[in-house]
Scaffold this motif. Structure first.
Motif, short mmCIF file in Angstrom:
data_model
loop_
_atom_site.label_atom_id
_atom_site.label_comp_id
_atom_site.label_asym_id
_atom_site.label_seq_id
_atom_site.Cartn_x
_atom_site.Cartn_y
_atom_site.Cartn_z
N TYR A 41 -5.82 -13.87 -6.23
CA TYR A 41 -6.97 -12.98 -6.46
C TYR A 41 -7.76 -12.70 -5.20
O TYR A 41 -8.33 -11.62 -5.04
CB TYR A 41 -7.86 -13.56 -7.56
N GLY A 42 -7.77 -13.65 -4.28
CA GLY A 42 -8.47 -13.42 -3.02
C GLY A 42 -7.56 -12.94 -1.92
O GLY A 42 -8.03 -12.42 -0.90
N GLN A 43 -6.22 -13.10 -2.09
CA GLN A 43 -5.31 -12.83 -0.98
C GLN A 43 -4.24 -11.77 -1.26
O GLN A 43 -3.67 -11.23 -0.32
CB GLN A 43 -4.59 -14.13 -0.57
N VAL A 44 -3.97 -11.45 -2.51
CA VAL A 44 -2.88 -10.52 -2.82
C VAL A 44 -3.46 -9.29 -3.52
O VAL A 44 -4.01 -9.39 -4.63
CB VAL A 44 -1.82 -11.19 -3.70
N PHE A 45 -3.29 -8.13 -2.85
CA PHE A 45 -3.82 -6.88 -3.38
C PHE A 45 -2.66 -5.92 -3.65
O PHE A 45 -1.97 -5.49 -2.73
CB PHE A 45 -4.82 -6.26 -2.40
N PHE A 46 -2.43 -5.63 -4.92
CA PHE A 46 -1.35 -4.75 -5.33
C PHE A 46 -1.80 -3.29 -5.15
O PHE A 46 -2.71 -2.83 -5.82
CB PHE A 46 -0.97 -5.01 -6.79
N GLY A 47 -1.12 -2.58 -4.24
CA GLY A 47 -1.55 -1.24 -3.88
C GLY A 47 -1.29 -0.22 -4.97
O GLY A 47 -0.23 -0.21 -5.61
N ILE A 48 -2.25 0.67 -5.18
CA ILE A 48 -2.14 1.75 -6.15
C ILE A 48 -2.31 3.07 -5.41
O ILE A 48 -3.36 3.36 -4.85
CB ILE A 48 -3.20 1.63 -7.27
N GLU A 49 -1.26 3.86 -5.39
CA GLU A 49 -1.24 5.14 -4.70
C GLU A 49 -1.88 6.21 -5.57
O GLU A 49 -1.39 6.51 -6.66
CB GLU A 49 0.20 5.52 -4.38
N LEU A 50 -3.01 6.76 -5.12
CA LEU A 50 -3.67 7.83 -5.85
C LEU A 50 -3.50 9.18 -5.16
O LEU A 50 -3.81 10.22 -5.75
CB LEU A 50 -5.16 7.52 -6.01
N GLU A 51 -3.05 9.16 -3.94
CA GLU A 51 -2.91 10.40 -3.18
C GLU A 51 -1.88 11.31 -3.84
O GLU A 51 -0.75 10.92 -4.10
CB GLU A 51 -2.47 10.08 -1.75
N GLY A 52 -2.32 12.52 -4.13
CA GLY A 52 -1.40 13.51 -4.68
C GLY A 52 -1.31 13.54 -6.19
O GLY A 52 -0.59 14.37 -6.73
N PHE A 53 -2.03 12.65 -6.91
CA PHE A 53 -1.92 12.72 -8.36
C PHE A 53 -2.63 13.97 -8.87
O PHE A 53 -3.62 14.41 -8.32
CB PHE A 53 -2.46 11.45 -9.02
N ARG A 54 -2.08 14.54 -9.91
CA ARG A 54 -2.65 15.78 -10.44
C ARG A 54 -2.93 15.68 -11.94
O ARG A 54 -3.08 16.67 -12.63
CB ARG A 54 -1.69 16.95 -10.17
#
Length: 753
Positions: free
Chosen positions: A313-326
């Protein structure tokens, strides 16, 4: 025109230091502006001019030799300390079933255009503050734990962003981009001197210490660093942590790994046993940004986390791509893997934290698309666009109902971030004072009076906004509701700052509406009190509700209509010494103090209700609410301008008049109707912020024109109004303490002829 004018107690500005040179890339393209730009773009010939924008044209030797402590960049330091957050965000939460451990990193834009979207760069990014109407500022920092500005890769965040992130208890990171082959490549970045030091690492730590931010996100794409460099990279990270501690702060280093094709040191989509070294080695990387395809390799990450002591929770960040969503605004669970890492509504144990990418631009683009669909392909008027953009932001964070306590529903599974994580709160220390200032507006008011009609933006002076945007409940049943009252910010009316909280609507029954505003952690000393400043254009009844830690299921209500009117006390607090023209101040407790009273704030339409809390000594307030009741069919029209909790002894501090005020530089604009100015002064750590004003034709408070507010030791004023025939303008600097009390002003004359 450049001048330095003397004033009482003034000292020369850095004797021997060069005065700032005109900036050719200033707002509006004015080649003679004295604006202190945030960054200097690389030259078009690509020969490696130094820039806080780091890319392939950045020359290592120039980067290391550049004197960043110059007169321009001194205007871009943050002095706001990182606030303490409340201990347990799940107590009194909008969705208490959520796990309190997952965090949110946001790699997004700020100071984007409201009307024109975020396509390309805007001049606003180059400045800490300015006078423009079309600049968007984010309002949801209570959900952000790590924040980095992504739209340019910059080794120093804008100070306004650091200010607001720290005020809300988060960490602000620079975005350190490395792509190769470049001048600033592997050999350059990881160069180690014979004494064992790392010149680039040392310089990065020194930048963070000087400019006041918290660390770096290392985006190392394109094979700049490979597996053979792992020992050097770990050693540089360790060296950076040690140097930061010697400088008096804890640095945070986040890593985003390169491509997994043999050129890189890590598979960026998962954490393997080998990659775990970056997180388990003492003083190495503090956290990891997993690339957006992490769900395809989740077994590897799960297996590694199961056999290491990595804190997911303090060290692992699961990336979420929002660029380009429509699609619709929010987190669409049919297309986003976020639910695999953090299940909505706490349906199972989360795997870790999340990192959002390009949120602001994509939300704004989606709002524009919706507006164009509804208006024949064109955007409507600016006011409607601005309103829709901020509503769109609220939909993303609070969910489609714009109420974080109402779980999202619907066939496509569209959720808000409030369905995944708790809102945090930094309301954990007395005195607590908010005026609901959002950080951008079309006007500015002081003590209930309009003091400027100029548009402005400055994210760095955003108040602590409500924890929940907006948690409304049926006052009788306690169930979350949408309507019948609409809660929002009104940028046209303010008590102090640029906005107030508006509550409008027409209830269809007599139940009343509760608006849960703040999660707090405020332990009450002797002679404590709460204060609410408001206006009402209706017959609605307003009550202030407090929830205490020892009885979190009960709200203690204080009906403001039950308080006696007693204008002998006004104004009760906040403008006690106030400078010339600000009236008498302070108030002395009497036998009626514990019961409370209402009073009219001097010279304004604002009412202030003061509620004595002397009987609650030793208890801790964990929540603050408002309740509005009105007969069915009655129009409700309320504005809340100020909310405070304090105690008598905390109101005794009145700041001294600022010292060392000097006009660093000034310039009359070609139209003769306004001027630019740069001021410096001695900063005091006990001061919450400084206001800069110009004096009008009289000493009456209404003639003081607000020019800027800042928490720093200097400021740039983009637009100082100049009246016809004036040869000089008196500029005033006034300090405000955390309790709201103001100092006598310091003054300096600015020649304009």
């Amino acid at each position: 025109m450049s001048a330095v004018a003397a004033t009482v107690g003034a000292v020369p500005y850095l004797p021997g230091s060069p005065m700032p040179t005109p900036a050719s890339r200033a707002a509006g393209g004015d080649p003679d502006s004295i604006a202190p730009l945030f960054r200097e773009w690389p030259r078009e010939d690509g020969e490696g001019s130094f820039a806080f924008y780091l890319d392939s044209r950045t020359d290592l030797d120039e980067f290391l030799a550049f004197d960043y402590r110059n007169a321009d960049l001194a205007h871009h330091r943050s002095f706001v300390p990182r606030a303490r957050r409340v201990t347990d965000p799940s107590l009194l939460a909008a969705q208490p079933e959520l796990d309190a451990r997952p965090q949110v990193a946001d790699f997004s834009e700020f100071y984007s255009f409201v009307e024109h979207g975020a396509d390309g760069f805007t001049y606003a990014h180059d400045f800490r503050a300015g006078n423009a109407r079309d600049v968007q500022v984010p309002r949801f920092h209570q959900y952000r734990d790590l924040v980095s500005y992504w739209q340019v890769f910059t080794a120093v965040p804008n100070a306004a962003l650091t200010d607001v992130v720290h005020r809300n208890g988060g960490r602000c990171l620079a975005f350190m981009f490395n792509s190769g082959p470049t001048n600033f490549s592997r050999d350059a970045m990881l160069r180690q001197d014979p004494d064992g030091s790392f010149p680039v690492g040392d310089r990065l730590v020194d930048l963070a210490a000087y400019f006041g931010f918290d660390g770096y996100m290392f985006d190392m794409e394109e094979g700049v660093v490979d597996s053979a460099d792992k020992p050097l990279l770990l050693a540089m990270f360790q060296s950076m942590h040690e140097r930061a501690r010697m400088s008096g702060f804890e640095i945070h280093l986040q890593i985003y790994g390169p491509n997994p094709d043999g050129r890189s040191y890590a598979d960026w989509q998962s954490i393997s046993q080998e990659q775990a070294d970056y997180l388990t080695t003492p003083d190495a990387a503090d956290s990891w940004f997993l690339d957006y395809s992490w769900s395809d390799y989740l077994d590897t990450t799960r297996d590694t986390l199961a056999v290491t002591d990595i804190d997911p929770y303090g060290q692992v960040f699961f990336g979420i791509e929002l660029e380009g969503f429509r699609g619709e605004i929010g987190v669409d669970t049919t297309r986003s893997p976020l639910a695999e890492a953090i299940p909505p509504h706490g349906s199972r144990q989360p795997l870790g934290s999340t990192a959002l990418f390009s949120l602001t631009a994509e939300t704004t683009r989606r709002v524009h698309a919706e507006l164009k669909d509804a208006h024949g392909g064109e955007l409507p008027d600016f006011e409607e666009v601005r309103h829709a953009v901020y509503r769109g932001e609220r939909r993303f964070w609070s969910g489609p109902h714009q109420n974080p306590a109402l779980p999202a529903d619907g066939p496509i599974g569209l959720y808000g971030m409030a369905d995944y994580v708790h809102a945090r709160s930094a309301v954990a220390e007395l005195p607590f004072l908010t005026r609901f200032n959002t950080g951008a507006s079309d006007q500015f008011s002081l003590a209930g009076r309009r003091s400027s009609a100029e548009p402005w933006y400055n994210l760095g002076i955003q108040d602590l906004l409500p924890t929940w945007h907006f948690w409304t409940r049926n006052l009788t049943t306690g169930e979350p509701v949408t309507g019948p009252l609409d809660v929002d910010y009104d940028l046209s009316a303010a008590f102090d700052g640029g906005a107030s909280l508006s509550i409008t609507g027409t209830p269809q029954d007599d139940d009343g509406v509760e608006i849960r505003l703040y999660r707090t952690e405020l332990e009450l000393p002797a002679e404590s009190w709460a204060s609410l400043t408001y206006t009402s254009r209706s017959v609605a009844h307003l009550s202030l509700g407090l929830v205490f830690e020892d009885d979190p299921g009960t709200t203690t209500w204080h009906d403001l209509d039950d308080l006696p009117q007693n204008d002998d006390f006004g104004p009760t607090w906040g403008y006690g010494s106030g400078g010339r023209g600000w009236g008498r101040g302070g108030w002395e407790p009497t036998s009626s103090w514990a019961a409370g009273w209402r009073t009219t704030r001097t010279g304004s339409d604002w009412q202030q209700a003061v509620i004595g809390l002397g009987g609650e000594e030793g208890r801790t307030i964990v929540g603050v609410s408002l309740a509005v009741t009105a007969p069915a069919g009655t129009d409700v029209d309320l504005r809340i301008g100020e909310l405070a909790v304090s105690a008598n002894h905390l109101q005794e501090q009145t700041p001294e008049a600022p010292t060392g005020l000097v006009l660093e530089d000034s310039r009359l604009r070609p139209d003769g109707a306004s001027a630019e100015a740069r001021l410096i002064w001695d900063i005091e750590s006990s001061v919450a912020y400084y206001d800069v004003l110009r004096r009008g034709s009289t000493e009456d408070a209404a003639q003081l024109v607000w020019l800027g507010r800042i928490t720093a030791d200097r400021c740039y004023l983009q637009k100082v109004p100049v009246q016809e025939g004036e040869t000089s303008v008196e500029l005033l600097l006034r300090a405000t303490a955390p309790n709201g009390r103001t100092s006598e002003p310091a003054a300096v004359m600015m020649p304009v002829a």
